[in-house]
Design an enzyme around this catalytic site. Structure first.
Site, short mmCIF file in Angstrom:
data_model
loop_
_atom_site.label_atom_id
_atom_site.label_comp_id
_atom_site.label_asym_id
_atom_site.label_seq_id
_atom_site.Cartn_x
_atom_site.Cartn_y
_atom_site.Cartn_z
N GLY A 129 0.83 -1.20 0.00
CA GLY A 129 0.00 0.00 0.00
C GLY A 129 0.86 1.24 0.00
O GLY A 129 2.02 1.23 0.44
N PHE A 177 1.79 9.95 2.18
CA PHE A 177 3.09 10.21 2.81
C PHE A 177 3.95 8.95 2.89
O PHE A 177 5.14 9.00 2.65
CB PHE A 177 2.89 10.75 4.23
CG PHE A 177 2.15 12.05 4.24
CD1 PHE A 177 2.84 13.25 4.16
CD2 PHE A 177 0.77 12.08 4.29
CE1 PHE A 177 2.16 14.46 4.14
CE2 PHE A 177 0.08 13.28 4.27
CZ PHE A 177 0.78 14.47 4.20
N GLY A 178 3.30 7.85 3.26
CA GLY A 178 4.10 6.67 3.57
C GLY A 178 3.86 5.53 2.60
O GLY A 178 3.12 5.66 1.63
N ILE A 192 3.38 1.06 2.73
CA ILE A 192 3.13 -0.09 3.60
C ILE A 192 3.70 -1.33 2.92
O ILE A 192 3.44 -1.56 1.74
CB ILE A 192 1.60 -0.31 3.84
CG1 ILE A 192 0.90 1.00 4.17
CG2 ILE A 192 1.35 -1.37 4.90
CD1 ILE A 192 1.11 1.56 5.53
N LYS A 206 4.77 0.19 8.19
CA LYS A 206 4.45 1.50 7.62
C LYS A 206 5.69 2.36 7.73
O LYS A 206 6.25 2.52 8.82
CB LYS A 206 3.29 2.16 8.36
CG LYS A 206 3.00 3.55 7.81
CD LYS A 206 1.64 4.09 8.15
CE LYS A 206 1.47 5.47 7.51
NZ LYS A 206 0.12 5.99 7.62
N ASP A 266 -9.79 11.78 8.38
CA ASP A 266 -9.64 11.36 6.98
C ASP A 266 -10.27 9.98 6.77
O ASP A 266 -9.68 9.10 6.13
CB ASP A 266 -8.15 11.37 6.59
CG ASP A 266 -7.97 11.44 5.07
OD1 ASP A 266 -8.93 11.82 4.37
OD2 ASP A 266 -6.87 11.11 4.59
P1 ADP Z 1 -0.52 7.36 4.33
O1 ADP Z 1 -0.47 7.77 5.77
O2 ADP Z 1 0.77 7.58 3.63
O3 ADP Z 1 -1.70 7.97 3.60
P2 ADP Z 1 -1.92 4.90 4.87
O4 ADP Z 1 -1.72 4.58 6.30
O5 ADP Z 1 -3.21 5.55 4.49
O6 ADP Z 1 -0.72 5.76 4.29
O7 ADP Z 1 -1.79 3.56 4.05
C1 ADP Z 1 -1.90 3.54 2.64
C2 ADP Z 1 -2.60 2.27 2.19
O8 ADP Z 1 -1.88 1.15 2.69
C3 ADP Z 1 -4.02 2.12 2.73
O9 ADP Z 1 -4.96 2.65 1.82
C4 ADP Z 1 -4.18 0.62 2.87
O10 ADP Z 1 -4.67 0.05 1.67
C5 ADP Z 1 -2.76 0.11 3.08
N1 ADP Z 1 -2.52 -0.22 4.51
C6 ADP Z 1 -2.47 0.63 5.56
N2 ADP Z 1 -2.21 -0.01 6.71
C7 ADP Z 1 -2.10 -1.33 6.38
C8 ADP Z 1 -1.83 -2.52 7.13
N3 ADP Z 1 -1.64 -2.49 8.46
N4 ADP Z 1 -1.80 -3.69 6.46
C9 ADP Z 1 -1.99 -3.73 5.11
N5 ADP Z 1 -2.24 -2.65 4.35
C10 ADP Z 1 -2.30 -1.46 4.98
#
Ligand code: ADP
Length: 311
Positions: free
Chosen positions: A43, A47-48, A50, A65, A156
């Site tokens: 994912g 910003f980040g 996964i 993450k 969000d």
């Molecule tokens: P950012 O803070 O950069 O926006 P997110 O935390 O929203 O990043 O994560 C981006 C995507 O990664 C999410 O839309 C989701 O699909 C996936 N994701 C987030 N956390 C997890 C997790 N613990 N396990 C698997 N996929 C995840």
């Protein structure tokens, strides 16, 4: 955050999202007291990124993450802090470890499946049934209640920040991404003072009218985001192709002036009505809102498998 432990030289790539160049390489090992081997990116957000990884000692498959230190280090620290406080919440991923590697901070947490924005797109009709939508709503209301009880708002909530669990947790939905969260209520129960102008936070497609108007937001505004998300999941949003924020806000007003839902039925009309009567510092009536969602279903069963096949 744990101490610096750099196994490989990581570079910072300015692109965003899942298509961005990877921050971490497959096979690299991160962690100091515990070691995790990175497998693949699952994912990417604003910003980040996964990644799926393996805890080399327990062999548990986990999510990493990772965020560049050069963005806003406060974001991931805030996220970690909230995840730790929500450790016993059923709709929030468990956090196992945190640290830093080279140019990045990282959090190791429970690995989840696809987010429901992706899962919706895999459906033939590009939409979910009323029953699935209601289950998503009810589980997210539980998750939001857990977050709000701690005094935080997420800010969000949207389909891409709601992920399905995997394995024995596949009937559970999880709220992710606390990078935009804000504490609005202090441990003594008082609210932080209202600001005359609040900068925009969130995603235009889903935010409340208050957020569009740059007003201070509260618990109810997370539920407005959930409401627009549910509507998108079940029958789509009229403003899906509109980029201009003011036009999106106008389209939301028009929709709410005479709200009807083609698929969810008459009972769902009460959902935004209740939100309209909930003030910023009110505790939303989560149970009543859940009851409305249940009443939209011909039959409601939270124990069944979801209608999607995860990819
Ligand atoms: P950012 O803070 O950069 O926006 P997110 O935390 O929203 O990043 O994560 C981006 C995507 O990664 C999410 O839309 C989701 O699909 C996936 N994701 C987030 N956390 C997890 C997790 N613990 N396990 C698997 N996929 C995840």
């Amino acid at each position: 955050m744990n101490q610096l432990h750099c196994q490989q030289n990581a570079e910072y790539y300015p692109e965003r999202g899942k298509m961005a160049a990877p921050f971490l390489e497959t096979g690299m090992i991160i962690g100091l007291k515990r070691s995790f081997q990175v497998e693949k990116m699952v994912g990417g957000g604003g910003f980040g990124q996964i990644y799926r990884a393996v805890d080399l000692e327990s062999k548990l498959v986990v999510a990493v993450k990772v965020e560049p230190k050069s963005t806003d280090p406060g974001r991931i620290v805030l996220e970690l802090n909230i995840l730790v406080q929500l450790a016993h919440s059923s709709h929030i991923p468990k956090v196992y470890y945190s640290g830093e590697t080279g140019a990045f901070n990282f959090i190791i947490m429970q690995l989840l499946g696809s987010n429901i924005a992706e899962l919706r797109k895999f459906q033939k009709t590009r939409s979910f049934s009323v029953e699935t939508t209601a289950r998503v709503g009810i589980q997210c209301l539980e998750g939001l209640k857990q977050i709000h009880t701690l005094g935080y708002i997420h800010r969000d909530i949207k389909p891409s920040n709601i992920c399905a669990g995997i394995g024995e947790h596949k009937r559970i939905l999880y709220i992710v991404d606390f990078g935009m969260a804000r504490r609005i209520r202090l441990p003594d129960g008082s609210f932080r003072p209202e600001r005359p102008y609040a900068s925009f936070r969130g995603t235009s497609r889903y935010v409340s009218l208050a957020a569009h108007e740059r007003k201070e937001t509260g618990f109810v505004d997370d539920i407005w985001c959930l409401f627009f998300s549910l509507l998108e999941l079940v029958e789509g949003l009229p403003w899906k192709n509109i980029a201009d924020q003011d036009q999106v806000c106008f389209a939301k007003r028009q929709l709410l002036a005479n709200f009807q839902s083609r698929k969810m039925g008459r009972n769902f009309e009460m959902f935004p009505q209740i939100l309209e009567h909930t003030k910023r510092t009110d505790i939303p009536d989560y149970e009543r809102l859940s009851g409305i969602l249940k009443s939209c279903c011909v039959s409601f069963n939270d124990l069944e498998e979801f209608e999607w096949d995860d990819h």
